[in-house]
Design an enzyme around this catalytic site. Structure first.
Site, PDB file in Angstrom:
ATOM      1  N   ASP A 324      71.466 -42.869  63.282  1.00 26.77           N
ATOM      2  CA  ASP A 324      71.224 -42.721  61.850  1.00 26.77           C
ATOM      3  C   ASP A 324      70.394 -41.444  61.675  1.00 26.77           C
ATOM      4  O   ASP A 324      69.678 -41.032  62.590  1.00 26.77           O
ATOM      5  CB  ASP A 324      70.449 -43.939  61.349  1.00 26.77           C
ATOM      6  CG  ASP A 324      69.907 -43.736  59.941  1.00 26.77           C
ATOM      7  OD1 ASP A 324      70.700 -43.420  59.043  1.00 26.77           O
ATOM      8  OD2 ASP A 324      68.678 -43.855  59.777  1.00 26.77           O
ATOM      9  N   ASP A 522      67.104 -47.419  61.797  1.00 28.06           N
ATOM     10  CA  ASP A 522      65.823 -47.986  61.371  1.00 28.06           C
ATOM     11  C   ASP A 522      65.894 -48.779  60.078  1.00 28.06           C
ATOM     12  O   ASP A 522      64.937 -49.460  59.715  1.00 28.06           O
ATOM     13  CB  ASP A 522      64.793 -46.860  61.200  1.00 28.06           C
ATOM     14  CG  ASP A 522      65.087 -46.000  59.975  1.00 28.06           C
ATOM     15  OD1 ASP A 522      66.285 -45.773  59.681  1.00 28.06           O
ATOM     16  OD2 ASP A 522      64.131 -45.575  59.302  1.00 28.06           O
ATOM     17  N   ASP A 526      71.460 -49.948  58.523  1.00 26.26           N
ATOM     18  CA  ASP A 526      71.878 -49.732  59.908  1.00 26.26           C
ATOM     19  C   ASP A 526      72.138 -51.041  60.650  1.00 26.26           C
ATOM     20  O   ASP A 526      72.719 -51.015  61.743  1.00 26.26           O
ATOM     21  CB  ASP A 526      70.801 -48.949  60.675  1.00 26.26           C
ATOM     22  CG  ASP A 526      70.559 -47.569  60.092  1.00 26.26           C
ATOM     23  OD1 ASP A 526      71.545 -46.916  59.719  1.00 26.26           O
ATOM     24  OD2 ASP A 526      69.387 -47.162  60.004  1.00 26.26           O
TER      25      ASP A 526
END
Length: 638
Positions: A324, A522, A526
């Site tokens: 990410d 995080d 995600d």
């Protein structure tokens, strides 16, 4: 506490092993002075005491689980040696076998020290402030969300909470590993188990005791240490079959010794007992588990939590890593990168206007602008008559009869042919967010902002390149922004405009290209991708959902610990392979020399159980954290 006391603490088998060895020495003296049958009684007492725990475990597994393990083989070998009068050999066998078992228990205790130390840091009691302002001492587990707690100077924070005092200086080394104290301001989060270094503070409880970060860390480490790696599970699964084969193989060989080689009953039986000892897979059984436990504890010391040994073991096999962007590869908040002025003579005035106007806004971009100009440039004072925020567009105000605007292009810009506006377009093409500043409808300045790469991100990507691991960025941002960050970091691929469901679909798609893929993230968005990846890795500063879904957690939010974990995984796999090859080799060599009548039972025991001890000690090397954990030490673990 002395070193010996530490070894014996919580390790009764080790104490019994020492007693067993002491009795062997006494029995040997009785043999020298021909004190029979007293020496035999001493030797039998030795292996009854030394072999108690192993024999109990072997018999219990056989009765309750119908499983045969190496403990049964050792007991049978010791009993067999005693039957034909080799009392000393039987006692030595049990002593050395007990010593290796005790050492394995010591290894387990050693590898769980991280949990014990963590638990000691979290206070069991707290000072709760009552409605009348007085305090009462209560158990930390009894605190509820919304309670107010007083933490004295030098005291440990009993639970996660929000700072009610104006300021606090906290030692967060127990959580982050960083020795530098952290400044906390009002309403910022304070973590249970951290230390208050300054004046007494008040905090408002925001989580119940079982849900604190501290409790989660302890729980995750405990769960990981109770979950064996795939190699350890495989080795354990063949133990019963292996023992059955040995129990059939030994009598067959005894018959061959007696009828084919004509060695005589005593010699044939004796060689059978030696074979029973050296063929047992003690070292093989200890090849993986002690090493895995040590590696998990190693990671815990570094602020990396593995939810199972298999995740750490498999990290070595990763082919691709998907990241990410925001909050993972980047710091997670915008910062000013470029400031362009139409007239440099107006520079100080514009800076002052920006600070005066943006200070009234709570928008993240406004905060980034104020932080940048307050720290980097001289400030002037501009008195505004009015300042108002136009939702979704920007902010405007009047000062000294001049109309100032700060915000989006459509809100501020009136002439797109302005040379400064054309320069601003180039910044947008670079994936940056652009704020326009105008005075009485005339463009005066352009401010470009972007989320910057995390400090360790470039080093981590460089490390993966040296390992031949493919890197992909998956982001919900636009293509230009994603490409800009990816180019700075040197990543192999970018997938932009990805919503949570798209991220998960992309991970499934990538699993068709790569056998083992890791996802690092995080946020809540995600979580689906983390769950679908071969191994999900969550940043410790991320959401609870991401951490619950992930298989590995970087508690300290430091990307370089991911490179450290990969090197630790490689080291773990090397040590396990070394142990397996070594233990099998020792078994084959000892079986061969026994058939050639080149060793006796004590030497067979020493060789076999000595190999077990060496295997365990080899695994214990993984407890050492090493002095170079940073990602830039790409090929160096210790």
């Amino acid at each position: 506490m002395s070193a010996l006391q530490k070894i014996f603490k919580n390790n009764t088998p080790m104490l019994l092993t020492v007693i067993s060895g002491f009795l062997i020495m006494i029995g040997s003296l009785f043999t020298i002075f021909d004190q029979q049958p007293l020496d035999a009684v001493i030797f039998v007492s030795s292996f009854l005491i030394g072999g108690y725990y192993q024999a109990r475990e072997g018999v219990t597994d056989f009765i309750r689980k119908r499983e045969l393990n190496v403990d049964i083989l050792m007991v049978l070998a010791a009993v067999g040696a005693s039957i034909i009068g080799f009392w000393l050999e039987g006692a030595l066998l049990i002593f050395i076998f007990s010593l290796s078992g005790s050492l394995e228990i010591y290894t387990t205790n050693k590898s769980t020290d991280a949990i014990a130390k963590l638990m000691q840091l979290a206070p069991a009691e707290a000072w709760r402030i009552k409605a009348d302002g007085s305090t009462e001492v209560v158990a930390a587990s009894e605190l509820s969300v919304g309670d107010t707690v007083l933490v004295p100077k030098g005291g440990a924070v009993p639970i996660d909470g929000k700072l009610l005092s104006d300021y606090a200086l906290m030692d967060e080394s127990a959580i982050s590993g960083e020795s530098i104290p952290v400044n906390k301001e009002k309403n910022e989060e304070v973590i249970g188990g951290t230390l208050n270094l300054n004046n007494p503070i008040k905090i408002e409880v925001t989580r119940v005791h079982s849900d604190t970060l501290f409790s989660k860390i302890i729980r995750l480490v405990e769960e990981a240490q109770s979950t064996p790696s795939k190699t350890a599970t495989l080795i354990h699964s063949i133990e019963t079959t292996y023992v059955k084969v040995v129990l059939l193989f030994v009598p067959l060989m005894m018959l061959i010794f007696y009828y084919v080689l004509n060695w005589g009953f005593t010699e044939s039986f004796y060689r059978g007992m030696v074979l029973l000892t050296v063929a047992s897979p003690c070292a093989l059984m200890a090849s993986a588990s002690p090493a895995t436990l040590s590696a998990i504890s190693n990671g815990a010391k570094k602020g990396v939590l593995y939810k199972g040994g298999s995740f750490l073991e498999n990290l070595n096999r990763v082919d691709a890593v998907a990241f990410d962007k925001t909050g993972t590869l980047t710091v997670g908040k915008p910062s000013v990168t470029d400031v362009l002025y139409k007239n440099e003579c107006e520079k100080e005035l514009i800076q002052s206007v920006l600070i005066s106007m943006e200070r009234t806004s709570s928008h993240p971009l406004a905060k980034a602008v104020v932080d940048y100009f307050s720290k980097n440039m001289q400030q002037l004072t501009v008195a505004f008559d009015t300042i108002s925020e136009v939702e979704g567009k920007g902010i405007e105000g009047f000062a000294q009869k001049h109309h100032w605007k700060i915000g989006k292009k459509a809100f501020v810009l009136t002439d797109e042919s302005d040379p400064l506006a054309i320069r601003a377009l180039k910044k947008q093409d670079e994936g940056k967010t652009v704020l326009y500043v105008s005075k009485d409808g005339q463009l005066q300045a352009v401010i470009a902002l972007s989320d910057q790469p995390a400090p360790a991100a470039k080093g981590l990507i460089d490390y993966f390149k040296t390992q031949g691991i493919y890197t992909i960025m998956i982001t919900g941002d636009n293509e230009a922004t994603g490409q800009s960050i990816a180019e700075q970091l040197g990543m192999d691929e970018v997938r932009a405009n990805c919503l949570p469901d798209k991220k998960a679909e992309l991970i499934i798609e990538l699993k068709e290209r790569f056998e083992t893929i890791v996802m690092v993230g995080d946020g809540i968005n995600d979580a689906p991708a983390l769950a679908n990846a071969s191994i999900g890795i969550a940043m410790g500063a991320g959401t609870d959902l991401a951490m619950e879904t992930a298989d590995i957690i970087l508690v300290k939010n430091e990307l370089d610990q991911l490179a450290y974990s990969h090197r630790l995984s490689k080291k773990l796999n090397r040590i396990i392979l070394q142990n397996i090859v070594f233990s099998i080799s020792v078994i084959l060599v000892l079986i061969t020399v026994n058939v050639l009548q080149l060793i006796n039972l004590p030497l067979g025991v020493l060789g076999h159980e000595g190999s077990t001890i060496l295997v365990i000690l080899n695994g214990l090397r993984l407890l050492r954290t090493g002095s170079k954990p940073k990602a830039e030490q790409a090929n160096n673990f210790y």
